[in-house]
Design a protein around this motif. Structure first.
Motif, PDB file in Angstrom:
ATOM      1  N   VAL A 118       0.837  -1.210   0.000  1.00 37.58           N
ATOM      2  CA  VAL A 118       0.000   0.000   0.000  1.00 37.58           C
ATOM      3  C   VAL A 118       0.871   1.259   0.000  1.00 37.58           C
ATOM      4  O   VAL A 118       0.568   2.244  -0.690  1.00 37.58           O
ATOM      5  N   MET A 119       1.971   1.222   0.730  1.00 36.08           N
ATOM      6  CA  MET A 119       2.913   2.358   0.669  1.00 36.08           C
ATOM      7  C   MET A 119       3.407   2.558  -0.763  1.00 36.08           C
ATOM      8  O   MET A 119       3.525   3.685  -1.242  1.00 36.08           O
ATOM      9  N   ASP A 120       3.689   1.454  -1.441  1.00 36.08           N
ATOM     10  CA  ASP A 120       4.207   1.527  -2.819  1.00 36.08           C
ATOM     11  C   ASP A 120       3.189   2.146  -3.776  1.00 36.08           C
ATOM     12  O   ASP A 120       3.537   2.955  -4.629  1.00 36.08           O
ATOM     13  N   ILE A 121       1.937   1.713  -3.647  1.00 33.27           N
ATOM     14  CA  ILE A 121       0.910   2.246  -4.559  1.00 33.27           C
ATOM     15  C   ILE A 121       0.634   3.720  -4.226  1.00 33.27           C
ATOM     16  O   ILE A 121       0.732   4.598  -5.091  1.00 33.27           O
ATOM     17  N   ASP A 122       0.285   3.976  -2.956  1.00 34.03           N
ATOM     18  CA  ASP A 122      -0.195   5.318  -2.592  1.00 34.03           C
ATOM     19  C   ASP A 122       0.948   6.339  -2.524  1.00 34.03           C
ATOM     20  O   ASP A 122       0.877   7.380  -3.188  1.00 34.03           O
ATOM     21  N   SER A 123       1.949   6.041  -1.726  1.00 33.11           N
ATOM     22  CA  SER A 123       2.962   7.075  -1.448  1.00 33.11           C
ATOM     23  C   SER A 123       4.066   7.105  -2.510  1.00 33.11           C
ATOM     24  O   SER A 123       4.292   8.137  -3.140  1.00 33.11           O
ATOM     25  N   VAL A 124       4.726   5.958  -2.704  1.00 31.63           N
ATOM     26  CA  VAL A 124       5.816   5.958  -3.684  1.00 31.63           C
ATOM     27  C   VAL A 124       5.239   6.200  -5.083  1.00 31.63           C
ATOM     28  O   VAL A 124       5.819   6.922  -5.893  1.00 31.63           O
ATOM     29  N   GLY A 125       4.071   5.608  -5.355  1.00 36.91           N
ATOM     30  CA  GLY A 125       3.426   5.797  -6.662  1.00 36.91           C
ATOM     31  C   GLY A 125       3.131   7.271  -6.923  1.00 36.91           C
ATOM     32  O   GLY A 125       3.360   7.777  -8.029  1.00 36.91           O
ATOM     33  N   THR A 126       2.642   7.957  -5.914  1.00 35.76           N
ATOM     34  CA  THR A 126       2.355   9.392  -6.062  1.00 35.76           C
ATOM     35  C   THR A 126       3.644  10.156  -6.379  1.00 35.76           C
ATOM     36  O   THR A 126       3.690  10.971  -7.308  1.00 35.76           O
ATOM     37  N   PHE A 127       4.708   9.857  -5.616  1.00 34.81           N
ATOM     38  CA  PHE A 127       5.962  10.580  -5.877  1.00 34.81           C
ATOM     39  C   PHE A 127       6.504  10.252  -7.265  1.00 34.81           C
ATOM     40  O   PHE A 127       6.967  11.142  -7.991  1.00 34.81           O
ATOM     41  N   THR A 128       6.426   8.973  -7.640  1.00 39.58           N
ATOM     42  CA  THR A 128       6.969   8.566  -8.946  1.00 39.58           C
ATOM     43  C   THR A 128       6.248   9.303 -10.078  1.00 39.58           C
ATOM     44  O   THR A 128       6.884   9.796 -11.021  1.00 39.58           O
ATOM     45  N   MET A 129       4.938   9.375  -9.990  1.00 35.40           N
ATOM     46  CA  MET A 129       4.178  10.070 -11.039  1.00 35.40           C
ATOM     47  C   MET A 129       4.563  11.557 -11.091  1.00 35.40           C
ATOM     48  O   MET A 129       4.746  12.125 -12.168  1.00 35.40           O
ATOM     49  N   CYS A 130       4.683  12.175  -9.918  1.00 32.90           N
ATOM     50  CA  CYS A 130       5.071  13.595  -9.873  1.00 32.90           C
ATOM     51  C   CYS A 130       6.459  13.762 -10.501  1.00 32.90           C
ATOM     52  O   CYS A 130       6.694  14.682 -11.302  1.00 32.90           O
ATOM     53  N   HIS A 131       7.358  12.866 -10.122  1.00 37.93           N
ATOM     54  CA  HIS A 131       8.745  12.914 -10.607  1.00 37.93           C
ATOM     55  C   HIS A 131       8.782  12.831 -12.138  1.00 37.93           C
ATOM     56  O   HIS A 131       9.483  13.600 -12.799  1.00 37.93           O
ATOM     57  N   GLU A 132       8.022  11.902 -12.698  1.00 43.57           N
ATOM     58  CA  GLU A 132       8.042  11.714 -14.156  1.00 43.57           C
ATOM     59  C   GLU A 132       7.335  12.851 -14.894  1.00 43.57           C
ATOM     60  O   GLU A 132       7.651  13.146 -16.048  1.00 43.57           O
ATOM     61  N   ALA A 133       6.354  13.473 -14.227  1.00 43.41           N
ATOM     62  CA  ALA A 133       5.564  14.526 -14.902  1.00 43.41           C
ATOM     63  C   ALA A 133       6.211  15.901 -14.805  1.00 43.41           C
ATOM     64  O   ALA A 133       5.805  16.830 -15.516  1.00 43.41           O
ATOM     65  N   LEU A 134       7.218  16.035 -13.938  1.00 44.95           N
ATOM     66  CA  LEU A 134       7.793  17.365 -13.681  1.00 44.95           C
ATOM     67  C   LEU A 134       8.200  18.107 -14.955  1.00 44.95           C
ATOM     68  O   LEU A 134       7.902  19.286 -15.134  1.00 44.95           O
ATOM     69  N   LYS A 135       8.861  17.406 -15.869  1.00 47.17           N
ATOM     70  CA  LYS A 135       9.397  18.126 -17.049  1.00 47.17           C
ATOM     71  C   LYS A 135       8.278  18.705 -17.917  1.00 47.17           C
ATOM     72  O   LYS A 135       8.510  19.625 -18.691  1.00 47.17           O
ATOM     73  N   TYR A 136       7.067  18.155 -17.779  1.00 49.35           N
ATOM     74  CA  TYR A 136       5.940  18.700 -18.546  1.00 49.35           C
ATOM     75  C   TYR A 136       5.164  19.753 -17.746  1.00 49.35           C
ATOM     76  O   TYR A 136       4.582  20.672 -18.306  1.00 49.35           O
ATOM     77  N   LEU A 137       5.130  19.573 -16.412  1.00 53.54           N
ATOM     78  CA  LEU A 137       4.296  20.451 -15.588  1.00 53.54           C
ATOM     79  C   LEU A 137       4.969  21.786 -15.270  1.00 53.54           C
ATOM     80  O   LEU A 137       4.304  22.782 -15.000  1.00 53.54           O
ATOM     81  N   LYS A 138       6.291  21.801 -15.280  1.00 53.42           N
ATOM     82  CA  LYS A 138       6.967  23.008 -14.797  1.00 53.42           C
ATOM     83  C   LYS A 138       6.830  24.180 -15.773  1.00 53.42           C
ATOM     84  O   LYS A 138       6.660  23.970 -16.985  1.00 53.42           O
ATOM     85  N   LYS A 139       6.924  25.370 -15.205  1.00 53.43           N
ATOM     86  CA  LYS A 139       6.840  26.587 -16.023  1.00 53.43           C
ATOM     87  C   LYS A 139       7.919  26.537 -17.092  1.00 53.43           C
ATOM     88  O   LYS A 139       9.092  26.272 -16.802  1.00 53.43           O
ATOM     89  N   GLY A 140       7.492  26.756 -18.326  1.00 46.58           N
ATOM     90  CA  GLY A 140       8.459  26.703 -19.427  1.00 46.58           C
ATOM     91  C   GLY A 140       8.861  25.286 -19.783  1.00 46.58           C
ATOM     92  O   GLY A 140       9.782  25.075 -20.574  1.00 46.58           O
TER      93      GLY A 140
END
Ligand code: COA
Length: 298
Positions: A118-140
């Motif tokens: 459950v830690m892997d799905i909820d917590s680590v999964g959330t961080f992993t998705m944020c980590h991978e999406a950063l280059k698209y989400l960030k300003k510029g």
């Protein structure tokens, strides 16, 4: 109950949202409402059939939607889905982390691997998705040459504010999500103009989470546990998401929006209401009538 949205129909027009766990329950309602308000939708989930059916439902509402099979526990899946969303729509503005795992279990019967899952799905999964999406989400960032940064919405819960029976794994996982949210809001808000907020639903009717926490087989009715209000609906959570996506939410970062009708604040009263009405004044009168003890006797 079907409720009309109070938001402008085009409030999310031109935005692209990726929603993990977006094919069922709260995630699907957020996908639907973002889509109905003009966003293009990518949903990520583990079960192909469930994703296909959700995408077809979204398209039948006129929503531009795609689905990608993947498990947020696998970094390669997270990267592939985020990249595919970008390839498909040319930008990513909103990431909603709604994927979660849950089951009722006594702490003494929970294996470390069950806890970790459950830690892997909820917590680590959330961080992993944020980590991978950063280059698209960030300003510029990619696909965003001139506009500001994007928005991350993490779906948490309220059960870890105190303690919850048979939910040690989920309580720990949701507490971590809240911490991840605040830290990313601070760092990525400052550095990349990305807003990161949490929505914390209480019990929400007709969701996979509720089916697991209050299974039909249980003799006690769920409402016996909901003294302040009844369970909310997925719609309530989706409206909170729309508020944070809308211009009205532009200055909200690192916030935790509880959507539970005040339920987490409640405890069963230790006296019935009628007894309080009857006793309150009487107790006060008695205490005033009692002679004050000299200080030496206290
Ligand atoms: N009680 C105790 N332990 C349990 C359990 C239960 N009800 N269900 C799973 N586990 C344990 C398993 O025994 C295993 O630990 P072990 O290797 O020490 O035996 C561990 O959890 C992983 O289980 P597994 O079935 O291999 O994981 P999975 O990846 O197939 O499924 C779950 C993940 C268990 C979280 C599953 O419930 C799931 O897929 N959930 C997603 C949907 C969901 O929960 N939605 C509600 C969101 S609020």
């Amino acid at each position: 109950m079907v409720m009309e949205s109070p938001f402008r129909a085009d409030m999310a027009k031109g935005k692209v949202a990726l929603i993990t766990g977006g094919a069922s329950g709260i995630g699907l309602e957020i996908s639907t409402q973002l889509g109905k308000h003009g966003a293009s939708i990518a949903i990520m989930g583990r079960r192909k059939q469930v994703i296909d059916s959700a995408v077809s439902d979204l398209r039948s509402l006129g929503i531009s939607a795609v689905g990608f099979q993947g498990d947020v526990r696998k970094q390669e899946d997270a990267k592939r889905v985020v990249d595919s969303t970008f390839e498909n729509f040319g930008r990513i503005d909103i990431l909603v982390n709604a994927a979660a795992g849950n089951f009722l279990v006594l702490s003494e019967d929970l294996s470390p691997n069950g806890f970790r899952t459950v830690m892997d799905i909820d917590s680590v999964g959330t961080f992993t998705m944020c980590h991978e999406a950063l280059k698209y989400l960030k300003k510029g960032g990619l696909g965003k040459s001139s506009s500001g940064g994007g928005l991350i919405l993490n779906i948490s819960a309220t059960l870890h504010y105190t303690a919850a029976w048979y939910q040690i794994h989920v309580s720990a996982a949701k507490a971590a999500i809240d911490a991840i949210t605040r830290n990313l809001a601070l760092e990525w808000g400052t550095d990349h103009d990305i807003k990161v907020n949490v929505i914390a639903p209480g019990p929400i009717a007709n969701t996979p989470g509720m089916d697991k926490l209050a299974p039909k087989e249980m003799e006690t009715k769920t409402n016996d546990y909901l003294p302040v209000t009844m369970a909310g609906e997925s719609w309530d959570v989706a409206m909170a998401a729309l508020y944070l996506v809308s211009d009205a939410g532009r200055h909200i970062n690192g916030a935790n929006m509880v959507v539970d009708g005040g339920q987490w604040l409640s405890r069963p009263p230790h006296l019935p209401k009628e007894a309080v009405k009857k006793l309150s004044r009487a107790v006060e009168k008695r205490s005033r009538a009692a002679p004050l003890l000299p200080r030496s006797k206290i």
